[in-house]
Scaffold this motif. Structure first.
Motif, PDB file in Angstrom:
ATOM      1  N   ASN A  57       2.887  11.753 -13.207  1.00 22.10           N
ATOM      2  CA  ASN A  57       3.763  11.005 -12.004  1.00 22.10           C
ATOM      3  C   ASN A  57       4.284   9.840 -12.623  1.00 22.10           C
ATOM      4  O   ASN A  57       3.522   8.883 -13.087  1.00 22.10           O
ATOM      5  N   LEU A  58       5.819   9.492 -12.304  1.00 20.09           N
ATOM      6  CA  LEU A  58       6.306   8.717 -12.946  1.00 20.09           C
ATOM      7  C   LEU A  58       5.842   7.223 -12.374  1.00 20.09           C
ATOM      8  O   LEU A  58       5.692   6.239 -13.130  1.00 20.09           O
ATOM      9  N   ARG A  59       5.869   7.082 -11.143  1.00 20.57           N
ATOM     10  CA  ARG A  59       5.276   5.799 -10.424  1.00 20.57           C
ATOM     11  C   ARG A  59       3.898   5.528 -10.854  1.00 20.57           C
ATOM     12  O   ARG A  59       3.735   4.190 -10.999  1.00 20.57           O
ATOM     13  N   GLU A  60       3.131   6.619 -10.876  1.00 17.72           N
ATOM     14  CA  GLU A  60       1.614   6.254 -11.245  1.00 17.72           C
ATOM     15  C   GLU A  60       1.793   5.648 -12.680  1.00 17.72           C
ATOM     16  O   GLU A  60       0.729   4.768 -12.814  1.00 17.72           O
ATOM     17  N   HIS A  61       2.282   6.179 -13.625  1.00 21.99           N
ATOM     18  CA  HIS A  61       2.359   5.997 -14.979  1.00 21.99           C
ATOM     19  C   HIS A  61       2.775   4.412 -15.216  1.00 21.99           C
ATOM     20  O   HIS A  61       2.261   3.860 -15.879  1.00 21.99           O
ATOM     21  N   ILE A  62       3.881   4.071 -14.447  1.00 18.17           N
ATOM     22  CA  ILE A  62       4.209   2.718 -14.473  1.00 18.17           C
ATOM     23  C   ILE A  62       3.494   1.701 -13.961  1.00 18.17           C
ATOM     24  O   ILE A  62       3.181   0.701 -14.845  1.00 18.17           O
ATOM     25  N   ALA A  63       2.736   2.170 -12.861  1.00 16.01           N
ATOM     26  CA  ALA A  63       2.010   1.288 -12.384  1.00 16.01           C
ATOM     27  C   ALA A  63       0.550   1.022 -13.247  1.00 16.01           C
ATOM     28  O   ALA A  63       0.151   0.030 -13.386  1.00 16.01           O
ATOM     29  N   LYS A  65       0.519   1.602 -16.690  1.00 15.50           N
ATOM     30  CA  LYS A  65       0.787   1.162 -18.130  1.00 15.50           C
ATOM     31  C   LYS A  65       1.296  -0.569 -18.023  1.00 15.50           C
ATOM     32  O   LYS A  65       0.961  -1.221 -18.642  1.00 15.50           O
ATOM     33  N   TYR A  66       2.024  -0.843 -16.913  1.00 21.63           N
ATOM     34  CA  TYR A  66       2.564  -1.926 -16.565  1.00 21.63           C
ATOM     35  C   TYR A  66       2.102  -2.940 -15.481  1.00 21.63           C
ATOM     36  O   TYR A  66       2.476  -4.115 -15.212  1.00 21.63           O
ATOM     37  N   GLY A  67       1.270  -2.255 -14.709  1.00 25.64           N
ATOM     38  CA  GLY A  67       0.546  -2.892 -13.532  1.00 25.64           C
ATOM     39  C   GLY A  67       1.600  -3.089 -12.323  1.00 25.64           C
ATOM     40  O   GLY A  67       1.528  -4.247 -11.594  1.00 25.64           O
ATOM     41  N   THR A  68       2.698  -2.458 -12.228  1.00 29.01           N
ATOM     42  CA  THR A  68       3.930  -2.424 -11.459  1.00 29.01           C
ATOM     43  C   THR A  68       3.222  -2.148 -10.036  1.00 29.01           C
ATOM     44  O   THR A  68       2.772  -0.994  -9.759  1.00 29.01           O
ATOM     45  N   SER A  69       3.680  -2.854  -8.942  1.00 35.88           N
ATOM     46  CA  SER A  69       3.238  -2.852  -7.714  1.00 35.88           C
ATOM     47  C   SER A  69       4.345  -1.717  -7.067  1.00 35.88           C
ATOM     48  O   SER A  69       5.370  -1.387  -7.514  1.00 35.88           O
ATOM     49  N   LEU A  70       4.076  -1.182  -5.943  1.00 32.07           N
ATOM     50  CA  LEU A  70       4.873  -0.040  -5.233  1.00 32.07           C
ATOM     51  C   LEU A  70       6.169  -0.895  -4.830  1.00 32.07           C
ATOM     52  O   LEU A  70       7.196  -0.386  -5.122  1.00 32.07           O
ATOM     53  N   GLU A  71       6.016  -1.912  -4.399  1.00 35.26           N
ATOM     54  CA  GLU A  71       7.259  -2.854  -3.985  1.00 35.26           C
ATOM     55  C   GLU A  71       8.259  -3.033  -4.932  1.00 35.26           C
ATOM     56  O   GLU A  71       9.455  -2.882  -5.124  1.00 35.26           O
ATOM     57  N   ALA A  72       7.386  -3.431  -6.245  1.00 34.44           N
ATOM     58  CA  ALA A  72       8.147  -3.507  -7.599  1.00 34.44           C
ATOM     59  C   ALA A  72       9.147  -2.604  -7.794  1.00 34.44           C
ATOM     60  O   ALA A  72      10.067  -2.413  -8.386  1.00 34.44           O
ATOM     61  N   SER A  73       8.217  -1.472  -7.903  1.00 34.81           N
ATOM     62  CA  SER A  73       8.755   0.032  -8.580  1.00 34.81           C
ATOM     63  C   SER A  73      10.128   0.219  -7.400  1.00 34.81           C
ATOM     64  O   SER A  73      11.029   0.794  -7.808  1.00 34.81           O
ATOM     65  N   ILE A  74       9.962   0.229  -6.334  1.00 31.87           N
ATOM     66  CA  ILE A  74      10.977   0.473  -5.249  1.00 31.87           C
ATOM     67  C   ILE A  74      12.189  -0.386  -5.478  1.00 31.87           C
ATOM     68  O   ILE A  74      13.620   0.268  -5.747  1.00 31.87           O
ATOM     69  N   ALA A  75      11.951  -1.660  -5.791  1.00 33.12           N
ATOM     70  CA  ALA A  75      13.149  -2.574  -6.053  1.00 33.12           C
ATOM     71  C   ALA A  75      13.753  -2.152  -7.227  1.00 33.12           C
ATOM     72  O   ALA A  75      14.962  -2.257  -7.558  1.00 33.12           O
ATOM     73  N   ALA A  76      12.828  -1.913  -8.279  1.00 35.74           N
ATOM     74  CA  ALA A  76      13.477  -1.415  -9.728  1.00 35.74           C
ATOM     75  C   ALA A  76      14.472  -0.118  -9.790  1.00 35.74           C
ATOM     76  O   ALA A  76      15.370  -0.289 -10.103  1.00 35.74           O
ATOM     77  N   PHE A  93      15.772   9.303  -8.595  1.00 33.95           N
ATOM     78  CA  PHE A  93      14.500   9.111  -8.555  1.00 33.95           C
ATOM     79  C   PHE A  93      13.892   9.778  -7.026  1.00 33.95           C
ATOM     80  O   PHE A  93      14.474   9.900  -6.247  1.00 33.95           O
ATOM     81  N   SER A  94      12.576  10.125  -7.402  1.00 34.14           N
ATOM     82  CA  SER A  94      11.978  10.758  -6.283  1.00 34.14           C
ATOM     83  C   SER A  94      10.331  10.294  -6.548  1.00 34.14           C
ATOM     84  O   SER A  94      10.054  10.066  -7.428  1.00 34.14           O
ATOM     85  N   ASP A  95       9.740  10.362  -5.219  1.00 31.05           N
ATOM     86  CA  ASP A  95       8.305  10.145  -5.327  1.00 31.05           C
ATOM     87  C   ASP A  95       7.546  10.943  -6.368  1.00 31.05           C
ATOM     88  O   ASP A  95       6.576  10.425  -6.717  1.00 31.05           O
ATOM     89  N   ASP A  96       8.075  12.334  -6.196  1.00 30.29           N
ATOM     90  CA  ASP A  96       7.031  13.229  -7.113  1.00 30.29           C
ATOM     91  C   ASP A  96       7.936  13.266  -8.541  1.00 30.29           C
ATOM     92  O   ASP A  96       7.480  14.256  -9.357  1.00 30.29           O
ATOM     93  N   MET A  97       8.665  12.475  -8.782  1.00 33.38           N
ATOM     94  CA  MET A  97       9.263  12.534 -10.284  1.00 33.38           C
ATOM     95  C   MET A  97       8.403  12.382 -11.560  1.00 33.38           C
ATOM     96  O   MET A  97       7.410  11.349 -11.228  1.00 33.38           O
ATOM     97  N   ARG A  98       8.284  13.160 -12.379  1.00 29.63           N
ATOM     98  CA  ARG A  98       7.227  13.049 -13.546  1.00 29.63           C
ATOM     99  C   ARG A  98       8.017  12.553 -14.593  1.00 29.63           C
ATOM    100  O   ARG A  98       9.272  12.681 -14.925  1.00 29.63           O
ATOM    101  N   ILE A  99       7.365  12.041 -15.770  1.00 35.76           N
ATOM    102  CA  ILE A  99       7.645  11.324 -17.167  1.00 35.76           C
ATOM    103  C   ILE A  99       6.930  12.428 -17.952  1.00 35.76           C
ATOM    104  O   ILE A  99       5.769  12.871 -17.720  1.00 35.76           O
TER     105      ILE A  99
END
Length: 214
Positions: A57-63, A65-76, A93-99
């Motif tokens: 999952n892309l969002r989980e992966h970014i969180a 790997k980089y420690g990105t919060s949900l709020e920061a992810s949404i803003a990015a 982008f979507s919540d279920d998007m994968r990398i």
């Protein structure tokens, strides 16, 4: 007289800043089209060479790997989407998007250079991943994309199966790492001028004018 420069672009298909960086470069070159043109060569740089076949999952992966919060992810994602819209590229982008793992995609891209279709394939892969949310690690997906551009499907299949092409991707990436490239996008102009990151087209115009001494 129009001057020609060489631009080596090091990037990964799952990197949104790589397509933004290229689109900015495209706009910069269009502004200088009366005096400058570029021969562009794309080079692989896998952000996640050990990514498992099913991806993550892309969002989980970014969180993770980089420690990105949900709020920061949404803003990015909002920022990236707006930049893409301004440059004529659509991010969906979507919540279920994968990398996904991009090794096989890079194998095709290296080979496509000899067929003069590397840029077309690169753009098609960016669109397939970011706009159509396709699994660009899937062999059938890659073959369908390549075939749609006029590349021979059976030849592409051989390239994807040939371990020497996978090794070529790996060795090319190692060479760039040895040269000090550790983040993408990275542009190298005429083999000696490095521009790092997705710079705005105004900055690229100034850099190109200075480097090419227009």
């Amino acid at each position: 007289m129009i001057k020609t420069i060489r631009i080596d672009l090091i990037s990964d298909i799952v990197c949104p800043w790589c397509i933004i960086g290229y689109k900015n470069l495209e706009h910069a070159l269009s502004k200088l089209s009366d005096s400058l043109k570029a021969d562009i060569y794309w080079h692989p740089f896998e952000l996640n060479p050990m990514m498992k076949s099913e991806g993550e999952n892309l969002r989980e992966h970014i969180a993770e790997k980089y420690g990105t919060s949900l709020e920061a992810s949404i803003a990015a994602r909002q920022t990236i989407s707006e930049l893409g819209q301004d440059l004529g590229f659509e991010f969906k982008f979507s919540d279920d998007m994968r990398i996904y793992n991009t090794r096989k995609a890079h194998q095709l891209l290296l080979w496509a250079q000899s067929e003069s279709l590397q840029l077309d394939l690169e753009m098609a892969l960016f669109q397939a991943y970011f706009t159509q949310r396709q699994d660009i690690s899937n062999t059938t997906v890659l073959l369908n994309i390549a075939e749609s551009l006029g590349l021979e499907r059976n030849v592409c299949e051989l390239v994807l199966q040939d371990e020497s092409w996978a090794e070529a991707v790996s060795s090319t990436e190692y060479q760039w790492l040895e040269a000090g490239i550790n983040a993408v996008p990275a542009m190298i102009i005429d083999k000696k001028h490095l521009i790092s990151g997705a710079q705005p087209n105004e900055i690229l115009v100034e850099a190109l004018i200075e480097i090419a001494r227009l």
